[in-house]
Structures are given as structure tokens and as C-alpha cells.
Design a protein around this motif. Structure first.
Motif, PDB file in Angstrom:
ATOM      1  N   SER A  18       0.843  -1.186   0.000  1.00  0.00           N
ATOM      2  CA  SER A  18       0.000   0.000   0.000  1.00  0.00           C
ATOM      3  C   SER A  18       0.884   1.243   0.000  1.00  0.00           C
ATOM      4  CB  SER A  18      -0.902   0.007   1.241  1.00  0.00           C
ATOM      5  OG  SER A  18      -1.565   1.246   1.365  1.00  0.00           O
ATOM      6  N   GLU A  19       0.338   2.319  -0.493  1.00  0.00           N
ATOM      7  CA  GLU A  19       1.051   3.595  -0.497  1.00  0.00           C
ATOM      8  C   GLU A  19       0.326   4.617   0.380  1.00  0.00           C
ATOM      9  OE1 GLU A  19       1.235   4.504  -4.635  1.00  0.00           O
ATOM     10  OE2 GLU A  19       2.899   3.126  -5.014  1.00  0.00           O
ATOM     11  N   GLU A  20      -0.424   4.109   1.370  1.00  0.00           N
ATOM     12  CA  GLU A  20      -1.285   4.966   2.178  1.00  0.00           C
ATOM     13  C   GLU A  20      -0.729   5.279   3.558  1.00  0.00           C
ATOM     14  OE1 GLU A  20      -5.380   3.691   2.059  1.00  0.00           O
ATOM     15  OE2 GLU A  20      -5.132   2.901   0.015  1.00  0.00           O
ATOM     16  N   GLY A  21       0.558   5.013   3.808  1.00  0.00           N
ATOM     17  CA  GLY A  21       1.197   5.480   5.027  1.00  0.00           C
ATOM     18  C   GLY A  21       1.219   4.525   6.199  1.00  0.00           C
ATOM     19  N   SER A  22       0.206   3.655   6.328  1.00  0.00           N
ATOM     20  CA  SER A  22       0.202   2.646   7.396  1.00  0.00           C
ATOM     21  C   SER A  22      -0.708   1.505   6.975  1.00  0.00           C
ATOM     22  CB  SER A  22      -0.281   3.236   8.718  1.00  0.00           C
ATOM     23  OG  SER A  22      -1.669   3.498   8.683  1.00  0.00           O
ATOM     24  N   LEU A  23      -0.396   0.310   7.449  1.00  0.00           N
ATOM     25  CA  LEU A  23      -1.230  -0.837   7.103  1.00  0.00           C
ATOM     26  C   LEU A  23      -2.621  -0.720   7.707  1.00  0.00           C
ATOM     27  CD1 LEU A  23       1.320  -3.789   7.431  1.00  0.00           C
ATOM     28  CD2 LEU A  23       0.392  -2.801   5.332  1.00  0.00           C
ATOM     29  N   SER A  24      -2.702  -0.176   8.898  1.00  0.00           N
ATOM     30  CA  SER A  24      -4.010  -0.098   9.561  1.00  0.00           C
ATOM     31  C   SER A  24      -4.969   0.825   8.826  1.00  0.00           C
ATOM     32  CB  SER A  24      -3.836   0.384  11.009  1.00  0.00           C
ATOM     33  OG  SER A  24      -3.281   1.678  11.043  1.00  0.00           O
ATOM     34  N   THR A  92       2.909  -4.883   3.079  1.00  0.00           N
ATOM     35  CA  THR A  92       3.909  -3.878   3.409  1.00  0.00           C
ATOM     36  C   THR A  92       3.448  -2.484   2.999  1.00  0.00           C
ATOM     37  OG1 THR A  92       6.244  -3.244   3.133  1.00  0.00           O
ATOM     38  CG2 THR A  92       5.138  -4.176   1.217  1.00  0.00           C
ATOM     39  N   VAL A  93       3.977  -1.499   3.703  1.00  0.00           N
ATOM     40  CA  VAL A  93       3.692  -0.108   3.373  1.00  0.00           C
ATOM     41  C   VAL A  93       4.941   0.707   3.692  1.00  0.00           C
ATOM     42  CG1 VAL A  93       2.755   0.449   5.649  1.00  0.00           C
ATOM     43  CG2 VAL A  93       2.061   1.805   3.674  1.00  0.00           C
ATOM     44  N   LEU A  94       5.219   1.692   2.872  1.00  0.00           N
ATOM     45  CA  LEU A  94       6.289   2.641   3.155  1.00  0.00           C
ATOM     46  C   LEU A  94       5.667   3.791   3.927  1.00  0.00           C
ATOM     47  CD1 LEU A  94       9.301   3.223   2.681  1.00  0.00           C
ATOM     48  CD2 LEU A  94       8.630   4.536   0.667  1.00  0.00           C
TER      49      LEU A  94
END
Length: 317
Positions: A18-24, A92-94
């Protein structure tokens, strides 16, 4: 004439990122794939080497995706074994601070069934170099024993052996990892730990130079110490050299940078370049990979690497 340049043994995982900042907080994910031993031969293949992969793959809906992706990258798959079960997955997320967040689902995956019965001496004989990793050892007890037998067989066949210590604390303890590495280290020609985590925590050493001396004393011919943003050291019995990182397009995601380094290094090594060139190919391959997202999809091609190959400065220790 050998049919292949590199054979690699290990596990590839489905990656959902994801590219949305956090998995949650992520509402959607993009599909890719990654795995240390596959990442390395993917990079080497993009530079022009002929590579093959040895693994077990689950007969789940992701199987065809993985097979097609590997074929597109010209990886020889003649020793891929399909078994009942699932392929491991990680999310994973960055994050906004540029650190990566991971969640793994890999226990009892298809690759955990890797075992020594997969050894095909004729297939092993068809390559110049055999590569695997400590991460492959950690998947299961049978995979640990398989790594030991594969490396011993490779040396009996007079192959070059390459090994990335690639420690993951979520898989096993540093003590267990060190014990498993010690089982095979005398058969390893090219040893590639990372600093500081593996040098300090697995081997109990202080510096990259200490690590190089340790590996050479154990019988390795080349010891590579990957130091992340600090670059890398390479040592043989004749000399030790280092280089800083070189990131001409900036840094977005360091996932798989060490694997890209190894792919570039092994390409140059098997092309009979000198040690300085081997290091430059590793540094540039990693430095270009970090400009894009993901462990494989942002790996550079040969033309791009060669544009920058003369720029990294080599320092003699």
C-alpha cells in the motif's frame, strides 16, 4: 560450456503493498512479489546472466502469476516443484518516515517443504554458481538441512557458492542463525552479511573489517559487507576495498537494495571483471533500485547501470 550462470534456492512471497502510510489505514493494496534469493537473480538476469530458480510453489491462485512473472524475467524454472498448499504472503507499506512496515503470513507455506530430495546433480552441474541464504535456512527444519546439503553438493561439483546471511529476527534467533551459518560457512566462497545488524548481532563482531577477516579465516574467498546507506566493503586475502552509496535518482524505497547489490556484484564477478568493478556494479545496481518502489519492479536494466558504472569511488583500506 555451462547452460546457466546462477542457480538460486529459496522462497518467493506474494507482496501486497500500500502507499497509504500505514497498514491499519490502508484501503487497497497492489500485488507484486519478492524474496531475497529471487531478487538477486532477477537483478542478475536484467544485467544479462542466465539464471535458474529452485523452490516449491503452492498450487493456489497466485501460482500462475508467479510463474508468468519469472518467465518474463527469463528465469529457468525447470526445477520448480508445485505442491498442495499456499504461497507465503506479506503486506507492506512505506510509512511517512520512510521506514517500512511489514506483516508476514508464511508459516507452513509451500516453500517450507523445501528439502534435500530436491537436489538434481545434473541440474546443479549446469551452472557456474549456486546461491542461497540464511533466510532460506530459517523457513523450516527441512529447508535448513536442504541448504546444508545443496551447498555441500555444489562444492563437490566444483561450483562457486554464494551465501547471503540475511537474518530475520521474526524467523529465528541470532543464536540459531549463527549456528546454521556455521554449518555451511566452510563451503561458502562468497559470503555476504550486512552491517550492523548481522555483523554485530549474529556474528558478535564490531566492524565490517572484523567481519571480512572472520569470513576469510573461515575459508571464504570473498567477503562482502553491505552497510546500507554507508555503502559496502569487499575483502579478499589480497585487499579490502569500500565504496559509499551512489543514488543518482534519489531514495524512495530501500526494499531489496542489498539484493540488487548482490545481483550486480555477481553479474560483474561472473563476467570476469576485477574486484573494483564488482563493487561498482553492486553499488550502482542498489543505488538505482532505491529510486523506485518495491524489491524487484524498480530494479534497473543493464543500460541504465552502465551509464553510471564509472562514478562510484573505490577506497582502499
Amino acid at each position: 560450456m555451462k547452460k546457466l550462470d546462477i542457480l538460486s534456492l529459496g522462497e518467493t512471497m506474494i507482496e501486497l503493498y500500500s502507499e497509504e502510510g500505514s497498514l491499519s489505514n490502508s484501503s487497497s493494496f497492489k500485488k507484486s512479489y519478492a524474496g531475497d534469493t529471487m531478487n538477486i537473480i532477477s537483478m542478475a538476469s536484467k544485467l544479462g546472466l542466465k539464471c535458474g530458480y529452485i523452490t516449491k510453489i503452492g498450487n493456489d491462485p497466485f501460482k500462475d502469476y508467479l510463474i508468468n512473472q519469472w518467465k518474463d524475467n527469463n528465469i529457468d524454472l525447470s526445477q520448480i516443484i508445485t505442491v498442495e498448499g499456499y504461497n507465503a504472503i506479506h503486506f507492506t507499506v512505506l510509512q511517512e518516515d520512510n521506514n517500512r512496515q511489514f506483516v508476514y503470513y508464511r508459516k507452513n507455506s509451500a516453500a517450507s517443504q523445501i528439502d534435500e530430495n530436491m537436489i538434481d546433480v545434473n541440474y546443479l552441474s549446469s551452472t557456474k554458481l549456486f546461491h542461497t541464504s540464511s533466510l532460506t535456512q530459517s523457513i523450516s527444519e527441512s529447508s535448513r538441512l536442504a541448504v546444508q546439503k545443496f551447498i555441500k553438493t555444489a562444492k563437490d561439483l566444483n561450483l562457486i557458492t554464494s551465501f547471503d546471511t540475511n537474518f530475520r529476527s521474526n524467523m529465528w534467533s541470532a543464536i540459531d542463525a549463527k549456528f546454521a551459518v556455521d554449518e555451511v560457512i566452510k563451503h561458502i566462497d562468497i559470503l555476504a552479511p550486512s552491517y550492523p545488524e548481522e555483523v554485530n548481532n549474529v556474528f558478535g563482531l564490531e566492524t565490517p573489517i572484523d567481519m571480512i577477516k572472520y569470513g576469510l579465516d573461515k575459508g571464504s574467498k570473498i567477503v562482502i559487507v553491505k552497510c546500507g546507506e554507508l555503502g559496502a566493503y569487499v575483502g579478499t586475502k589480497d585487499k579490502i576495498i569500500r565504496s559509499d552509496t551512489y543514488t543518482p535518482k534519489g531514495v524512495l524505497d530501500t526494499t531489496g537494495a542489498g539484493d540488487a547489490f548482490m545481483g550486480g556484484f555477481l553479474y560483474s564477478f561472473l563476467s570476469d571483471h576485477d574486484l573494483e568493478s564488482n563493487l561498482r556494479y553492486g553499488i550502482v545496481s542498489a543505488g538505482l533500485k532505491v529510486s523506485g518502489r518495491g524489491g524487484i519492479q524498480s530494479q534497473p536494466d543493464k543500460e541504465e547501470v552502465q551509464m553510471y558504472i564509472d562514478i562510484p569511488k573505490i577506497v582502499y583500506i
